[in-house]
Motif scaffolding. Structure first.
Motif, PDB file in Angstrom:
ATOM      1  N   VAL B  17     -28.764  -2.592-106.452  1.00 49.24           N
ATOM      2  CA  VAL B  17     -28.868  -1.236-107.011  1.00 49.24           C
ATOM      3  C   VAL B  17     -29.463  -0.277-105.982  1.00 49.24           C
ATOM      4  N   PHE B  18     -30.512  -0.729-105.313  1.00 49.84           N
ATOM      5  CA  PHE B  18     -31.188   0.171-104.369  1.00 49.84           C
ATOM      6  C   PHE B  18     -30.273   0.537-103.206  1.00 49.84           C
ATOM      7  N   LEU B  19     -29.588  -0.465-102.657  1.00 48.87           N
ATOM      8  CA  LEU B  19     -28.703  -0.166-101.520  1.00 48.87           C
ATOM      9  C   LEU B  19     -27.541   0.725-101.959  1.00 48.87           C
ATOM     10  N   MET B  21     -27.717   2.896-104.320  1.00 44.10           N
ATOM     11  CA  MET B  21     -28.300   4.240-104.461  1.00 44.10           C
ATOM     12  C   MET B  21     -28.442   4.904-103.100  1.00 44.10           C
ATOM     13  N   VAL B  22     -28.954   4.123-102.127  1.00 46.02           N
ATOM     14  CA  VAL B  22     -29.107   4.685-100.775  1.00 46.02           C
ATOM     15  C   VAL B  22     -27.747   5.145-100.275  1.00 46.02           C
ATOM     16  N   VAL B  24     -24.924   5.926-102.007  1.00 43.48           N
ATOM     17  CA  VAL B  24     -24.369   7.068-102.750  1.00 43.48           C
ATOM     18  C   VAL B  24     -25.121   8.354-102.413  1.00 43.48           C
ATOM     19  N   LEU B  25     -26.451   8.266-102.449  1.00 42.17           N
ATOM     20  CA  LEU B  25     -27.237   9.478-102.208  1.00 42.17           C
ATOM     21  C   LEU B  25     -27.123   9.930-100.760  1.00 42.17           C
ATOM     22  N   ALA B  26     -27.075   8.977 -99.829  1.00 38.52           N
ATOM     23  CA  ALA B  26     -26.990   9.353 -98.411  1.00 38.52           C
ATOM     24  C   ALA B  26     -25.638   9.982 -98.105  1.00 38.52           C
ATOM     25  N   TRP B  30     -28.072  13.716-100.332  1.00 36.58           N
ATOM     26  CA  TRP B  30     -29.080  14.182 -99.375  1.00 36.58           C
ATOM     27  C   TRP B  30     -28.529  15.124 -98.313  1.00 36.58           C
TER      28      TRP B  30
END
Lengths: 347, 165
Positions: B17-19, B21-22, B24-26, B30
């Motif tokens: 999930v965290f990767l 998120m990183v 998608v958001l990156a 962002w």
């Protein structure tokens, strides 16, 4: 001040009443605070929610396990409730794997299957991710529609936090490379921050002890570890394996390189332990304070009333402190990650 | 203690999930947010710089305008002064020219008067001579033989008379 005193006394009064009614139920069963506290701090297969009147509802979650003998299984956690077994799996009531799904192997011994179940904490992580997405994408949309205008309201507040993290920490520390590592560090910060805050919520979408779980902080520290070491410059590796110290410290016994290598590992480990311990302690102290009411409740109404008042006041204070700690811990994790990356990028 | 044992399943899901998120958001969040924030900060900074420059330019322009006005006034005064002088000079010149012209006319008039006087004199002399000759002829017709001798005599007499005058 007067108004806040009035609210607190009102709250305390309500809690006294509630404690009085709860007392009747708790009297029958012996209250075991240790069990309750650790059950709340740990993970579980369904997400159980306490309802008024002593009832419990468990939100069933998918259990995904791979048996060593018979392959993959996917079923609802409701099948394992109250010690029930399903397809040879059950939740161990005690022993080294207490609270985890176990299976019996041919020798009649309990063993753990490969367990990829979507547990309470996994769901909480997903909820955190969804909250984060639903907060950040409106900001993205705002910028796409209003390129040069500052957002207002909640989005403006969010932007202030982003600016505080990015413009005041990441850019000053990383300089030109801020744009490269910024997205990772910002995601890290917001993920931890939102997880922490959701953990403070008492009921369903929050309340899980996510960042106070070692697996979660291990995953986060692992990510920072990988980012730091993958982006390490030549100088970083030279300083690790051949630092500028007298030669006899490096040869024949590589004393300094060993110490440096140890340092490489302790950096993410310290990140992991710090976040874990802080958030665990926050949850623990709240649970203990609330449990005190019921521990004293076994001694009679007066003791319960008095302890309820004191516990609630303390819990309120600790809760407010925890809000601060939620932010500080996310901030510290992010700052240290930034600094570790900056150190590894030194030319 | 169960709390201190990392759980593989949770670690796996958390990393996933965290990767995600990183990632998608990156990719989608962002860059847009950071770029917009930086663009806005730059825009505001530029705006402030522009405003400052504009204020300075305005002040400079005002000063320039003031000095221009002052110079124009000075020039105007000078021009007026010059014009006044030129006028005076012209008047004086004209007066001088008129005087000169008048003098000239007077002199010419004098000359012509003189000449006329002289002509009149010589004519008068001739007339007088002729008349006197005629008179003398009539008086002393017989005494004199030729006209030329007579004329010469008369001339001689007249000269003597003029010298006597």
């Amino acid at each position: 001040m007067r108004i806040s005193f009035r609210y607190i006394s009102l709250l305390a009064g309500m809690l006294l009443l509630a404690a009085g009614t709860l007392r009747a139920e708790e009297e029958k069963a012996t209250f075991n605070p240790k069990e309750l506290v650790f059950a709340h701090l740990g993970d579980e297969y369904g997400w159980s929610i306490a309802l008024p009147g002593g009832k419990h509802v468990a939100i069933p979650l998918p259990v995904i396990v791979r048996s060593r003998e018979s392959g993959w299984y996917l079923f609802s956690s409701s099948r394992l409730e109250h010690g029930a077994g399903y397809a040879g799996f059950r939740i161990a009531p005690e022993g080294p794997h207490a609270g985890k799904i176990v299976e019996m192997n041919a020798d009649g011994q309990e063993r753990r299957p490969l367990d990829l179940s979507v547990t309470k904490n996994v769901l909480a992580v997903v909820i955190t991710a969804l909250v984060l997405l639903s907060v950040l994408f409106p900001l993205v949309r705002w910028y796409k529609h209003n390129p040069l205008r500052a957002p207002k309201g909640l989005l403006g507040f969010l932007e202030k936090i982003i600016e505080m993290v990015y413009a005041e920490v990441i850019v000053p520390v990383l300089g030109k490379e801020a744009r490269k590592f910024g997205p990772y560090l910002l995601t890290l910060f917001f993920f931890i921050f939102f997880s922490n805050l959701l953990g403070l919520m008492v009921v369903f979408p929050g309340g899980a002890n996510v960042t106070g779980n070692l697996s979660v902080t291990l995953a986060l520290a692992l990510c920072t570890f990988v980012v730091v070491n993958v982006s390490g410059s030549k100088k970083y590796w030279r300083e690790t394996f051949w630092p500028e110290v007298p030669a006899w410290l490096k040869f024949p016994i590589p004393l300094m390189p060993l110490i440096e290598l140890f340092g490489v590992l302790t950096k993410p480990l310290s990140l992991m332990i710090r976040l874990f311990a802080n958030m665990l302690a926050g949850h623990l102290i709240m649970l203990v304070l609330v449990s005190l009411i019921f521990v004293f409740g076994m001694m009679g109404a007066v003791a319960q009333g008095g302890s309820a008042l004191l516990s609630v006041l303390f819990a309120l204070f600790m809760g407010l402190l925890d809000v601060l700690i939620c932010f500080i811990q996310a901030y510290v994790f992010m700052i240290l990650s930034t600094i570790f990356i900056a150190l590894a990028r030194e030319k | 203690m169960a709390l201190l044992e990392p759980e593989f399943g949770l670690l796996f899901w958390m990393l996933l999930v965290f990767l995600l998120m990183v990632g998608v958001l990156a990719k989608y969040a962002w860059p847009v947010i950071l770029k917009s924030m930086e663009a806005r900060a730059a825009f505001i900074e530029q705006g402030v710089a522009y405003t400052q420059e504009a204020i300075e330019r305005k002040e400079r322009a005002e000063e320039e305008a003031k000095s221009l006005v002052a110079e124009a006034k000075k020039r105007q005064f000078e021009l007026l002064e010059e014009a006044r002088k030129a006028k005076q000079e012209m008047v004086a010149e004209a007066r001088q020219a008129a005087l000169d012209e008048a003098q000239k006319v007077l002199e010419t008039a004098k000359l012509s008067v003189e000449q006329m006087k002289r002509e009149a004199e010589s004519q008068l002399r001739r007339e007088v001579g002729k008349l006197s000759l005629e008179i003398a002829e009539k008086v002393i017709r017989k005494d004199l033989d030729s006209d030329a001798a007579q004329q010469e005599m008369v001339e001689k007499f007249l000269n003597e008379m003029e010298q006597a005058n």
